[in-house]
Enzyme design. Sequence first.
Site, PDB file in Angstrom:
ATOM      1  N   HIS A 165      32.715   5.893  36.872  1.00 17.92           N
ATOM      2  CA  HIS A 165      32.847   4.750  38.012  1.00 17.92           C
ATOM      3  C   HIS A 165      32.826   3.589  37.225  1.00 17.92           C
ATOM      4  O   HIS A 165      32.562   3.532  36.145  1.00 17.92           O
ATOM      5  CB  HIS A 165      31.369   4.853  38.663  1.00 17.92           C
ATOM      6  N   CYS A 166      33.301   2.585  38.024  1.00 15.16           N
ATOM      7  CA  CYS A 166      33.358   1.109  37.635  1.00 15.16           C
ATOM      8  C   CYS A 166      32.460   0.107  38.525  1.00 15.16           C
ATOM      9  O   CYS A 166      31.561   0.814  38.830  1.00 15.16           O
ATOM     10  CB  CYS A 166      34.712   0.737  37.830  1.00 15.16           C
ATOM     11  N   MET A 167      32.731  -0.917  38.519  1.00 18.11           N
ATOM     12  CA  MET A 167      31.601  -1.712  39.578  1.00 18.11           C
ATOM     13  C   MET A 167      31.566  -1.443  40.891  1.00 18.11           C
ATOM     14  O   MET A 167      30.547  -1.623  41.543  1.00 18.11           O
ATOM     15  CB  MET A 167      32.071  -2.997  39.184  1.00 18.11           C
ATOM     16  N   ARG A 227      33.866   1.305  42.512  1.00 17.29           N
ATOM     17  CA  ARG A 227      34.321   2.578  42.905  1.00 17.29           C
ATOM     18  C   ARG A 227      33.952   3.889  42.149  1.00 17.29           C
ATOM     19  O   ARG A 227      33.886   3.796  40.995  1.00 17.29           O
ATOM     20  CB  ARG A 227      35.618   2.476  43.195  1.00 17.29           C
TER      21      ARG A 227
END
Length: 624
Positions: free
Chosen positions: A25-27, A29
Amino acid sequence: MTNKELAKQILDLVGGEANIGHVTHCMTRLRFSLKDEDKANIHAIENLDGVLGAQSQGGQFQVIIGSHVSAVYNELALMINLDNQAADDAAKPKGWFNKLLDTIAAILTPSLPPVIGGGMLKGFIFLFTSLGWVDPANATVVVLNIAADCMFYFFPFLLAVSAARKFRTNEYMALALAGALMYPSIINAATAGGAEPLMFLGFLPIPMVNYSSSVIPIILAVLLLSVVYRFFERIIPQMISVIFTPVLTLVVMVPVSLIALAPLGYYAGEYVAIGIQALINFAPWLAGFVVGATRPFLVLTGMHHALRPITQQQIATYGYSTMAPMNFMSTMAQAAAALGIYLVIRNKKMKQVSLSATISGFLGITEPALYGVLVKYKAALWAAVIGGGVGGAIAAMAGARALAPAMPSILSVPTFFGEGFFGFVIAVIVTVVVTVGITVVFGLRIKQTDDLPVVDDPEVLDVVETLEQTAGKLAEVFSPANGELYPMSEVNDRTFAAGIMGQGIAIKPKDGRVVAPFDGTIEAVFPTKHAIGLRSTTGLEVLIHIGIDTVNLNGLHFESQVTQGQKVHLGDTLVEFDIAALEAAGYDASIIVVATNSQDYLNVLPEEESGLIFEKERLFTAIK
């Protein structure tokens, strides 16, 4: 809908765990690598309460959650086995001991650079001071001692970061726990001795223990932290979680760590010391073998410090120590095991590491050998155990003794002059010969696969043979641009800096051209032209990302020279872009080169992490 319910529905709608190759995961999504994207119901996912959108882009299936994506990811992590994603079942460690060593290696290996540097520096300082070439009280030597000791003294801080990454928890909370263990009041009280325990809540004692250089206390603390922090994230409403999750975690974890977890290694060491003293009284040869064989594990746990009082007490009582020669043999065995790996390994980076570890090991600093080589290559670890045990037994039976306390090092040999010295010399020779011999014989498998760890456990030899048939291939990536290298961790983008997209390196470009880093196929050309996905002929998947946040330019200042599905050769032009225009618009023009399927490889090793780089020079190597 709760985060747990949302994670469960997303899992079902992407095709279940069996369809997931990898997920990060990123910030904002969740980023899935799906085995079959056709099984993902994108429309149903988009209509979920809590999902802002879904799309397939750049070889990833992305589910856009928003600011609470980490909470959903944590719930998803509890439902699937993230550690085994995209991994060959044959490569999974078997048996609790192998799993334990693999976990320890994953935590200790990132701290290797400062450990190697400090170990080598300590060895040279000890050499120069022992020979009388420099005065230990000289200000310059004092400063160099600080440089050599700082990473060992503050080892809990280094391990806090890598343990947090291994256990998937907040790194800064882990650093706070390390700060609690190393708090000056506790360290000073422990050093002074005789301090009464602090009584938490009036009845729970916190012992005054010096945790500097320790290993296990912080690992245990961060392991529990990963559970506690995740628990509070799950039960506390999202609007106030950013405040109360850290507060409650600290309130729980600091007392529990200081009262129970951290002292565990210390008290375990005390019992080990008592047991060894009993063995010395019962049978010297048995004690010699046990001390020589078990010291590597004691160093790993930080419990070897518990043996020092025995050595000191022996010298105070009898004028000599029989424990010191046993420790000496184990130290020589660990250095000899690193030497054995140096003789059989072909990988350039590991050859340098093992040689450096060998030198510092013979000078008495075994941490580089232990953490950087022995834990990684189990054949070397067991060779050090056997060689150290045999050498320790010979030294004990020959009556070897030390006349003064000193760090076990080839430079401290004069302290063993006197009765039993001939036996001491024989023990050293046997230790080195036996350890190197075992390492070379069982380490020959390494020669087949370079960095593939050797498993000499009969239960998994068939697994190793299978791995050797399919692995050992090096996937080389060459520079796609002219410029200056810098580590991925320094990229001004959290997704890349945290390694979420995979391992790699960044380049500050000198001109506006990007070329193919290998022979392969164009897997994806982003519509904004700022990023290209490629797959090499060996199966390595690489993303070349030009600039930070340049997706916002929608292709302005970029000119793509390739199309999806096109075959390319090393050096073919992929993209041309205007560096001056990017920088004038306020964008960082850094080129990030990432192995996006890093999880399929044992390691991704940059050739260098700084300095100038030119097109088609080797950038990094992925080892399968």
